[in-house]
Scaffold this motif. Sequence first.
Motif, PDB file in Angstrom:
ATOM      1  N   ARG A  25      -9.447   8.848   4.028  1.00  0.00           N
ATOM      2  CA  ARG A  25      -8.126   8.483   3.516  1.00  0.00           C
ATOM      3  C   ARG A  25      -7.045   8.783   4.551  1.00  0.00           C
ATOM      4  NH1 ARG A  25     -10.579  10.242  -1.118  1.00  0.00           N
ATOM      5  NH2 ARG A  25      -9.745  12.352  -1.008  1.00  0.00           N
ATOM      6  N   GLU A  26      -7.168   9.906   5.258  1.00  0.00           N
ATOM      7  CA  GLU A  26      -6.211  10.247   6.311  1.00  0.00           C
ATOM      8  C   GLU A  26      -6.264   9.219   7.444  1.00  0.00           C
ATOM      9  OE1 GLU A  26      -7.278  14.212   7.443  1.00  0.00           O
ATOM     10  OE2 GLU A  26      -6.482  15.109   5.614  1.00  0.00           O
ATOM     11  N   GLU A  27      -7.455   8.840   7.843  1.00  0.00           N
ATOM     12  CA  GLU A  27      -7.611   7.840   8.903  1.00  0.00           C
ATOM     13  C   GLU A  27      -7.052   6.492   8.452  1.00  0.00           C
ATOM     14  OE1 GLU A  27     -11.675   7.701  10.191  1.00  0.00           O
ATOM     15  OE2 GLU A  27     -11.569   9.681  11.133  1.00  0.00           O
ATOM     16  N   GLU A  28      -7.279   6.161   7.179  1.00  0.00           N
ATOM     17  CA  GLU A  28      -6.752   4.897   6.655  1.00  0.00           C
ATOM     18  C   GLU A  28      -5.223   4.912   6.681  1.00  0.00           C
ATOM     19  OE1 GLU A  28      -7.090   2.018   2.735  1.00  0.00           O
ATOM     20  OE2 GLU A  28      -7.992   4.000   2.673  1.00  0.00           O
ATOM     21  N   ALA A  29      -4.630   6.045   6.312  1.00  0.00           N
ATOM     22  CA  ALA A  29      -3.175   6.175   6.338  1.00  0.00           C
ATOM     23  C   ALA A  29      -2.662   6.037   7.776  1.00  0.00           C
ATOM     24  CB  ALA A  29      -2.743   7.512   5.740  1.00  0.00           C
ATOM     25  N   GLN A  30      -3.392   6.630   8.722  1.00  0.00           N
ATOM     26  CA  GLN A  30      -3.001   6.511  10.127  1.00  0.00           C
ATOM     27  C   GLN A  30      -3.105   5.061  10.598  1.00  0.00           C
ATOM     28  OE1 GLN A  30      -1.628   8.885  12.186  1.00  0.00           O
ATOM     29  NE2 GLN A  30      -1.297   7.102  13.464  1.00  0.00           N
ATOM     30  N   HIS A  31      -4.165   4.380  10.189  1.00  0.00           N
ATOM     31  CA  HIS A  31      -4.333   2.965  10.546  1.00  0.00           C
ATOM     32  C   HIS A  31      -3.209   2.125   9.946  1.00  0.00           C
ATOM     33  CE1 HIS A  31      -8.273   3.202  12.515  1.00  0.00           C
ATOM     34  NE2 HIS A  31      -8.591   4.106  11.609  1.00  0.00           N
ATOM     35  N   ASP A  32      -2.840   2.420   8.709  1.00  0.00           N
ATOM     36  CA  ASP A  32      -1.742   1.687   8.070  1.00  0.00           C
ATOM     37  C   ASP A  32      -0.433   1.907   8.835  1.00  0.00           C
ATOM     38  OD1 ASP A  32      -3.465   0.716   6.136  1.00  0.00           O
ATOM     39  OD2 ASP A  32      -2.838   2.153   4.585  1.00  0.00           O
ATOM     40  N   ALA A  33      -0.191   3.155   9.263  1.00  0.00           N
ATOM     41  CA  ALA A  33       1.017   3.454  10.037  1.00  0.00           C
ATOM     42  C   ALA A  33       0.985   2.715  11.375  1.00  0.00           C
ATOM     43  CB  ALA A  33       1.146   4.960  10.262  1.00  0.00           C
ATOM     44  N   ASP A  34      -0.180   2.673  12.022  1.00  0.00           N
ATOM     45  CA  ASP A  34      -0.317   1.937  13.284  1.00  0.00           C
ATOM     46  C   ASP A  34      -0.031   0.455  13.070  1.00  0.00           C
ATOM     47  OD1 ASP A  34      -1.039   4.271  14.610  1.00  0.00           O
ATOM     48  OD2 ASP A  34      -3.197   3.836  14.584  1.00  0.00           O
ATOM     49  N   ILE A  35      -0.586  -0.104  12.017  1.00  0.00           N
ATOM     50  CA  ILE A  35      -0.371  -1.523  11.710  1.00  0.00           C
ATOM     51  C   ILE A  35       1.115  -1.795  11.488  1.00  0.00           C
ATOM     52  CG2 ILE A  35      -0.750  -3.292   9.943  1.00  0.00           C
ATOM     53  CD1 ILE A  35      -3.647  -2.170   9.708  1.00  0.00           C
ATOM     54  N   ALA A  36       1.801  -0.904  10.778  1.00  0.00           N
ATOM     55  CA  ALA A  36       3.236  -1.082  10.524  1.00  0.00           C
ATOM     56  C   ALA A  36       4.020  -1.058  11.833  1.00  0.00           C
ATOM     57  CB  ALA A  36       3.741   0.002   9.571  1.00  0.00           C
ATOM     58  N   ARG A  37       3.653  -0.146  12.749  1.00  0.00           N
ATOM     59  CA  ARG A  37       4.332  -0.092  14.050  1.00  0.00           C
ATOM     60  C   ARG A  37       4.069  -1.360  14.844  1.00  0.00           C
ATOM     61  NH1 ARG A  37       2.549   5.148  14.026  1.00  0.00           N
ATOM     62  NH2 ARG A  37       0.876   4.705  15.503  1.00  0.00           N
ATOM     63  N   TYR A  38       2.823  -1.815  14.860  1.00  0.00           N
ATOM     64  CA  TYR A  38       2.487  -3.047  15.586  1.00  0.00           C
ATOM     65  C   TYR A  38       3.220  -4.240  14.989  1.00  0.00           C
ATOM     66  CZ  TYR A  38      -1.377  -0.272  17.522  1.00  0.00           C
ATOM     67  OH  TYR A  38      -2.140   0.690  18.141  1.00  0.00           O
ATOM     68  N   GLN A  39       3.309  -4.293  13.679  1.00  0.00           N
ATOM     69  CA  GLN A  39       4.011  -5.404  13.035  1.00  0.00           C
ATOM     70  C   GLN A  39       5.491  -5.381  13.401  1.00  0.00           C
ATOM     71  OE1 GLN A  39       2.487  -7.956  11.232  1.00  0.00           O
ATOM     72  NE2 GLN A  39       4.481  -8.853  11.649  1.00  0.00           N
ATOM     73  N   ALA A  40       6.086  -4.195  13.492  1.00  0.00           N
ATOM     74  CA  ALA A  40       7.493  -4.086  13.891  1.00  0.00           C
ATOM     75  C   ALA A  40       7.691  -4.628  15.306  1.00  0.00           C
ATOM     76  CB  ALA A  40       7.963  -2.633  13.798  1.00  0.00           C
ATOM     77  N   VAL A  41       6.764  -4.315  16.196  1.00  0.00           N
ATOM     78  CA  VAL A  41       6.843  -4.829  17.571  1.00  0.00           C
ATOM     79  C   VAL A  41       6.677  -6.355  17.566  1.00  0.00           C
ATOM     80  CG1 VAL A  41       5.694  -4.861  19.826  1.00  0.00           C
ATOM     81  CG2 VAL A  41       6.086  -2.683  18.663  1.00  0.00           C
TER      82      VAL A  41
END
Length: 125
Positions: A25-41
């Motif tokens: 679940r922690e890794e999934e949350a980290q992946h979601d945060a990474d995806i959000a940052r990539y989407q912002a870029v």
Amino acid sequence: MLDGDLGENRGIMIGAAIGLGRRMREEEAQHDADIARYQAVIDQLSKQLLDTQMQLASERCESVGLRAYIQEVRRQDPDTPALAPSGKQFKSGKAKSLATLVYERAYDTHAEELGLPGLKGGYAP
């Protein structure tokens, strides 16, 4: 004795499964945060691309307008001094007007200012 070992092992396995679930679940949350940052870029770059495309379209429209303007000047005053031969020629052999020399000079200067010296001389004959 076998039952005791089985119970103990079961407890260890359940604890390990719970720990693994938390980690996932922690890794999934980290992946979601990474995806959000990539989407912002991606969103930022998409906006920059759209802005650049609009600027290019505007400059193309300006170019078409200036060509039409020159053609109208030529139509109304075929002997205008600005369109008189300069004594220089394009590679194709076609004569360059005085206005063409002004255009080429401004084009090349702007290409240099943009840091794009490879564009110099890139105008059509």
